[in-house]
Design an enzyme around this catalytic site. Structure first.
Site, PDB file in Angstrom:
ATOM      1  N   GLY A   1      37.571  39.109  50.561  1.00 41.97           N
ATOM      2  CA  GLY A   1      38.423  39.904  49.669  1.00 41.97           C
ATOM      3  C   GLY A   1      39.408  40.784  50.435  1.00 41.97           C
TER       4      GLY A   1
ATOM      5  N   LEU B   1      33.636  33.872  46.472  1.00 41.41           N
ATOM      6  CA  LEU B   1      35.062  33.578  46.240  1.00 41.41           C
ATOM      7  C   LEU B   1      35.470  33.758  44.784  1.00 41.41           C
ATOM      8  CD1 LEU B   1      35.419  30.416  48.573  1.00 41.41           C
ATOM      9  CD2 LEU B   1      35.752  32.832  49.157  1.00 41.41           C
TER      10      LEU B   1
ATOM     11  N   SER C   1      33.352  54.382  45.656  1.00 44.26           N
ATOM     12  CA  SER C   1      34.721  54.587  45.170  1.00 44.26           C
ATOM     13  C   SER C   1      34.885  56.008  44.680  1.00 44.26           C
ATOM     14  CB  SER C   1      34.956  53.615  43.998  1.00 44.26           C
ATOM     15  OG  SER C   1      36.142  53.934  43.322  1.00 44.26           O
TER      16      SER C   1
ATOM     17  N   TYR D   1      32.310  49.982  35.352  1.00 41.38           N
ATOM     18  CA  TYR D   1      32.510  49.705  36.785  1.00 41.38           C
ATOM     19  C   TYR D   1      32.096  50.914  37.622  1.00 41.38           C
ATOM     20  CZ  TYR D   1      34.888  49.724  41.251  1.00 41.38           C
ATOM     21  OH  TYR D   1      35.145  49.861  42.592  1.00 41.38           O
TER      22      TYR D   1
ATOM     23  N   LYS E   1      28.860  51.813  40.520  1.00 38.90           N
ATOM     24  CA  LYS E   1      28.941  52.443  41.850  1.00 38.90           C
ATOM     25  C   LYS E   1      28.003  53.650  41.920  1.00 38.90           C
ATOM     26  CE  LYS E   1      31.995  49.696  43.670  1.00 38.90           C
ATOM     27  NZ  LYS E   1      31.586  48.745  44.695  1.00 38.90           N
TER      28      LYS E   1
ATOM     29  N   PHE F   1      39.443  56.158  48.202  1.00 40.19           N
ATOM     30  CA  PHE F   1      40.402  56.605  47.199  1.00 40.19           C
ATOM     31  C   PHE F   1      41.245  55.388  46.792  1.00 40.19           C
ATOM     32  CE2 PHE F   1      39.683  60.981  45.982  1.00 40.19           C
ATOM     33  CZ  PHE F   1      38.491  61.145  46.665  1.00 40.19           C
TER      34      PHE F   1
ATOM     35  N   ASN G   1      45.850  45.274  38.097  1.00 42.08           N
ATOM     36  CA  ASN G   1      45.421  46.489  37.395  1.00 42.08           C
ATOM     37  C   ASN G   1      45.956  47.727  38.081  1.00 42.08           C
ATOM     38  OD1 ASN G   1      43.493  45.169  35.547  1.00 42.08           O
ATOM     39  ND2 ASN G   1      42.463  44.638  37.456  1.00 42.08           N
TER      40      ASN G   1
ATOM     41  N   LEU H   1      48.455  50.127  40.670  1.00 41.18           N
ATOM     42  CA  LEU H   1      49.889  50.406  40.740  1.00 41.18           C
ATOM     43  C   LEU H   1      50.612  49.633  41.853  1.00 41.18           C
ATOM     44  CD1 LEU H   1      52.329  52.071  39.785  1.00 41.18           C
ATOM     45  CD2 LEU H   1      51.644  53.829  41.434  1.00 41.18           C
TER      46      LEU H   1
HETATM   47  P1  NAD Z   1      38.043  42.108  46.243  1.00 40.69           P
HETATM   48  O1  NAD Z   1      37.775  41.624  44.873  1.00 40.69           O
HETATM   49  O2  NAD Z   1      39.276  41.698  46.927  1.00 40.69           O
HETATM   50  O3  NAD Z   1      36.794  41.750  47.191  1.00 40.69           O
HETATM   51  C1  NAD Z   1      35.476  41.674  46.700  1.00 40.69           C
HETATM   52  C2  NAD Z   1      34.887  40.354  47.212  1.00 40.69           C
HETATM   53  O4  NAD Z   1      33.536  40.249  46.742  1.00 40.69           O
HETATM   54  C3  NAD Z   1      35.640  39.142  46.706  1.00 40.69           C
HETATM   55  O5  NAD Z   1      35.955  38.302  47.802  1.00 40.69           O
HETATM   56  C4  NAD Z   1      34.653  38.465  45.753  1.00 40.69           C
HETATM   57  O6  NAD Z   1      34.823  37.070  45.744  1.00 40.69           O
HETATM   58  C5  NAD Z   1      33.328  38.909  46.329  1.00 40.69           C
HETATM   59  N1  NAD Z   1      32.210  38.941  45.370  1.00 40.69           N
HETATM   60  C6  NAD Z   1      32.159  39.549  44.170  1.00 40.69           C
HETATM   61  N2  NAD Z   1      30.955  39.365  43.602  1.00 40.69           N
HETATM   62  C7  NAD Z   1      30.219  38.634  44.473  1.00 40.69           C
HETATM   63  C8  NAD Z   1      28.895  38.127  44.456  1.00 40.69           C
HETATM   64  N3  NAD Z   1      28.082  38.297  43.417  1.00 40.69           N
HETATM   65  N4  NAD Z   1      28.459  37.422  45.526  1.00 40.69           N
HETATM   66  C9  NAD Z   1      29.282  37.208  46.595  1.00 40.69           C
HETATM   67  N5  NAD Z   1      30.536  37.663  46.655  1.00 40.69           N
HETATM   68  C10 NAD Z   1      31.001  38.374  45.604  1.00 40.69           C
HETATM   69  O7  NAD Z   1      37.945  43.711  46.186  1.00 40.69           O
HETATM   70  P2  NAD Z   1      38.330  44.792  47.291  1.00 40.69           P
HETATM   71  O8  NAD Z   1      39.499  45.542  46.797  1.00 40.69           O
HETATM   72  O9  NAD Z   1      38.357  44.199  48.635  1.00 40.69           O
HETATM   73  O10 NAD Z   1      37.080  45.756  47.148  1.00 40.69           O
HETATM   74  C11 NAD Z   1      35.947  45.653  47.984  1.00 40.69           C
HETATM   75  C12 NAD Z   1      34.910  46.652  47.522  1.00 40.69           C
HETATM   76  O11 NAD Z   1      35.462  47.956  47.539  1.00 40.69           O
HETATM   77  C13 NAD Z   1      34.429  46.417  46.086  1.00 40.69           C
HETATM   78  O12 NAD Z   1      33.032  46.687  46.041  1.00 40.69           O
HETATM   79  C14 NAD Z   1      35.192  47.445  45.285  1.00 40.69           C
HETATM   80  O13 NAD Z   1      34.485  47.831  44.136  1.00 40.69           O
HETATM   81  C15 NAD Z   1      35.307  48.589  46.285  1.00 40.69           C
HETATM   82  N6  NAD Z   1      36.463  49.452  46.041  1.00 40.69           N
HETATM   83  C16 NAD Z   1      37.712  48.914  45.930  1.00 40.69           C
HETATM   84  C17 NAD Z   1      38.803  49.733  45.671  1.00 40.69           C
HETATM   85  C18 NAD Z   1      40.185  49.162  45.471  1.00 40.69           C
HETATM   86  O14 NAD Z   1      41.001  49.809  44.817  1.00 40.69           O
HETATM   87  N7  NAD Z   1      40.496  47.994  46.016  1.00 40.69           N
HETATM   88  C19 NAD Z   1      38.605  51.128  45.570  1.00 40.69           C
HETATM   89  C20 NAD Z   1      37.325  51.643  45.726  1.00 40.69           C
HETATM   90  C21 NAD Z   1      36.256  50.793  45.959  1.00 40.69           C
HETATM   91  C1  WQD Z   2      47.268  54.783  40.077  1.00 43.28           C
HETATM   92  C2  WQD Z   2      48.265  55.583  39.245  1.00 43.28           C
HETATM   93  C3  WQD Z   2      48.088  55.161  36.888  1.00 43.28           C
HETATM   94  C4  WQD Z   2      49.406  50.965  37.098  1.00 43.28           C
HETATM   95  C5  WQD Z   2      41.720  52.553  40.229  1.00 43.28           C
HETATM   96  C6  WQD Z   2      40.292  52.463  39.787  1.00 43.28           C
HETATM   97  C7  WQD Z   2      39.398  53.072  40.830  1.00 43.28           C
HETATM   98  C8  WQD Z   2      39.665  52.461  42.210  1.00 43.28           C
HETATM   99  C9  WQD Z   2      41.110  52.450  42.552  1.00 43.28           C
HETATM  100  C10 WQD Z   2      38.092  50.734  42.606  1.00 43.28           C
HETATM  101  C11 WQD Z   2      47.656  56.154  37.964  1.00 43.28           C
HETATM  102  C12 WQD Z   2      49.432  54.697  37.405  1.00 43.28           C
HETATM  103  C13 WQD Z   2      49.015  52.275  37.388  1.00 43.28           C
HETATM  104  C14 WQD Z   2      50.629  50.742  36.426  1.00 43.28           C
HETATM  105  C15 WQD Z   2      51.022  53.122  36.387  1.00 43.28           C
HETATM  106  N1  WQD Z   2      39.234  51.119  42.267  1.00 43.28           N
HETATM  107  N2  WQD Z   2      49.819  53.332  37.040  1.00 43.28           N
HETATM  108  N3  WQD Z   2      51.392  51.825  36.089  1.00 43.28           N
HETATM  109  O1  WQD Z   2      43.478  54.417  38.373  1.00 43.28           O
HETATM  110  O2  WQD Z   2      43.623  55.800  40.485  1.00 43.28           O
HETATM  111  O3  WQD Z   2      42.090  53.898  40.398  1.00 43.28           O
HETATM  112  O4  WQD Z   2      41.850  51.882  41.483  1.00 43.28           O
HETATM  113  O5  WQD Z   2      37.142  51.441  42.860  1.00 43.28           O
HETATM  114  O6  WQD Z   2      38.105  52.833  40.392  1.00 43.28           O
HETATM  115  O7  WQD Z   2      40.140  53.188  38.565  1.00 43.28           O
HETATM  116  O8  WQD Z   2      44.500  53.453  40.490  1.00 43.28           O
HETATM  117  O9  WQD Z   2      46.399  51.984  40.979  1.00 43.28           O
HETATM  118  O10 WQD Z   2      45.267  51.799  38.728  1.00 43.28           O
HETATM  119  O11 WQD Z   2      46.639  53.810  39.236  1.00 43.28           O
HETATM  120  O12 WQD Z   2      51.739  54.051  36.060  1.00 43.28           O
HETATM  121  O13 WQD Z   2      50.998  49.597  36.106  1.00 43.28           O
HETATM  122  O14 WQD Z   2      49.307  54.699  38.816  1.00 43.28           O
HETATM  123  O15 WQD Z   2      48.201  55.721  35.600  1.00 43.28           O
HETATM  124  O16 WQD Z   2      48.270  57.400  37.741  1.00 43.28           O
HETATM  125  P1  WQD Z   2      43.439  54.478  39.831  1.00 43.28           P
HETATM  126  P2  WQD Z   2      45.707  52.646  39.857  1.00 43.28           P
END
Ligand code: NAD
Ligand code: WQD
Length: 341
Positions: A10, A33, A124, A148, A152, A177, A197, A199
């Site tokens: 990922g 995947l 997160s 979600y 966490k 963050f 989803n 920004l």
């Molecule tokens: P991503 O979706 O790109 O990566 C997650 C990976 O996990 C993917 O490759 C997916 O195929 C794999 N996966 C999901 N469920 C699985 C399962 N049951 N078995 C094996 N593989 C599985 O997401 P990312 O942005 O790289 O995020 C990585 C981690 O960080 C996640 O746990 C996410 O919740 C956390 N996180 C992400 C963000 C963000 O904004 N990207 C913010 C905070 C926390």
């Molecule tokens: C950022 C800002 C929106 C999209 C999310 C998850 C959080 C974490 C990170 C995994 C906000 C605004 C967004 C758009 C916009 N993920 N926005 N137009 O909401 O802080 O966090 O991602 O753990 O759990 O909730 O991030 O990038 O969605 O939004 O105006 O099309 O952009 O309102 O102010 P967020 P985001």
């Protein structure tokens, strides 16, 4: 070290795998995947000149987890695997609880059985909920507002209980963050499936012509320009945070919580302006209603990570946008080759 990286194909996992390989560690990736393309790791191999051992498998299949960990020699696990779309988690809560919580329980059972007790977990900032009391530090109350986020929080509780029950565990709960950006090569980056989803990937897809306009969710927040403020962090800084956490766990037992953020907030309009600058053209946007559940303002107090790990984010918003754009421009459809028809 030999590290098992779940979810390593990922977005954050592929960048962290690259850093692990560059530091000389051996990496085995376990990923089903469901939200990634194995091409990410092909490119990581190309960039590092090193091999990644990729196992396509699901954490929900405990036999697979047992078999991989049973091969032996693992020093630690970095656990990225999980589903992460907030809106989808509201529609399909059971899928999220099963995948994220049960998947983690299977992983922990395998680790316990095979004596691997060092874990870095992807938590997160979402665990803080809509808390506007910034900067957020690790002692702030947890109050996730969607399924979600609650997965966490629950996993954090499970890991805290585990560490309390058995002092041999070394566990880092990393509260990210808003991860953005890409490796400076532009070869790997974020490749969301369907409508993004978040920004930054949305802005990037408008910049590259895949979508017409950015909808700015709310311009009446109590912030200087009325739009939401977040703590965007470059994915390479985030990856470095994982290596710092692993190093710390090498000499400390227990359960530790660290915010990984820059400590600086940027508004939606500031992000659009910075990305426009990086892309060399103005990105169209329009104001839309607030998105339910959004906090007005969220940014980290990252001082614990600095004090304990000696880690801090180095890249600013301009670099995040420049790197994100380099990746998006070179890969307008992500890792997929578009169908010519
Ligand atoms: P991503 O979706 O790109 O990566 C997650 C990976 O996990 C993917 O490759 C997916 O195929 C794999 N996966 C999901 N469920 C699985 C399962 N049951 N078995 C094996 N593989 C599985 O997401 P990312 O942005 O790289 O995020 C990585 C981690 O960080 C996640 O746990 C996410 O919740 C956390 N996180 C992400 C963000 C963000 O904004 N990207 C913010 C905070 C926390
Ligand atoms: C950022 C800002 C929106 C999209 C999310 C998850 C959080 C974490 C990170 C995994 C906000 C605004 C967004 C758009 C916009 N993920 N926005 N137009 O909401 O802080 O966090 O991602 O753990 O759990 O909730 O991030 O990038 O969605 O939004 O105006 O099309 O952009 O309102 O102010 P967020 P985001």
């Amino acid at each position: 070290m030999k590290v098992l990286v779940t979810g390593g194909a990922g977005y954050i996992g592929s960048h962290t795998t690259l850093c692990l390989l560059q530091e000389g560690h051996e990496v085995v990736v376990l990923d089903n995947l469901v939200n990634s393309d194995p091409e990410s790791l092909e490119r990581v191999q190309r960039l590092t000149g090193r091999e990644v051992d990729v196992r396509v498998g699901d954490l929900l299949d405990e036999h697979t987890v047992d078999a991989v960990l049973g091969e032996g020699g693992f020093d630690s696990v970095i656990h990225f695997a999980g589903l992460k779309a907030v809106g989808e988690s509201v529609e399909m809560p059971l899928r999220y609880y099963r995948n994220n919580v049960v998947g983690t329980l299977n992983l922990l059972a395998g680790m316990e059985k095979h004596g691997v007790r060092t874990l870095v977990f992807s938590s997160s900032a979402t665990v803080y909920g809509a808390n506007d009391n910034v900067p957020l530090n690790e002692k702030c109350e947890l109050d996730a507002t969607n399924p979600y986020g609650r997965t966490k929080e629950q996993i954090e509780d499970i890991l805290s209980d585990l560490g309390a029950a058995d002092p041999r565990w070394r566990i880092a709960l990393l509260r990210y963050f808003n991860p953005v950006g890409a490796h400076e090569s532009g070869l790997i980056g974020e490749d969301p499936q369907g409508t993004p989803n978040n920004l930054l990937p949305f802005v990037a897809q408008v910049a590259v012509g895949r979508r017409p306009v950015v909808k700015v969710f709310g311009n009446d927040y109590p912030t200087p320009d009325g739009t939401g403020i977040r703590d965007y962090i470059h994915v390479m800084d985030l990856a470095a945070g994982h290596l710092a956490a692993l190093a710390y766990l090498g000499s400390a037992k227990g359960v530790f919580r660290w915010n990984l953020g820059t400590g600086r907030g940027s508004s939606v309009l500031e992000v659009i302006a910075a990305f426009s600058e990086a892309a060399g053209s103005a990105i169209p946007y329009e104001f839309a209603p607030r998105r339910p559940g959004d906090a007005a303002i969220s940014y980290a107090d990252p001082s614990s990570a600095l004090g304990d790990l000696g880690w801090s984010a180095e890249r600013n918003l301009a670099q995040m946008c420049a790197d994100h754009w380099r990746w998006q421009k070179a890969n307008p459809h992500g890792y997929k080759i578009p169908d010519p028809t």
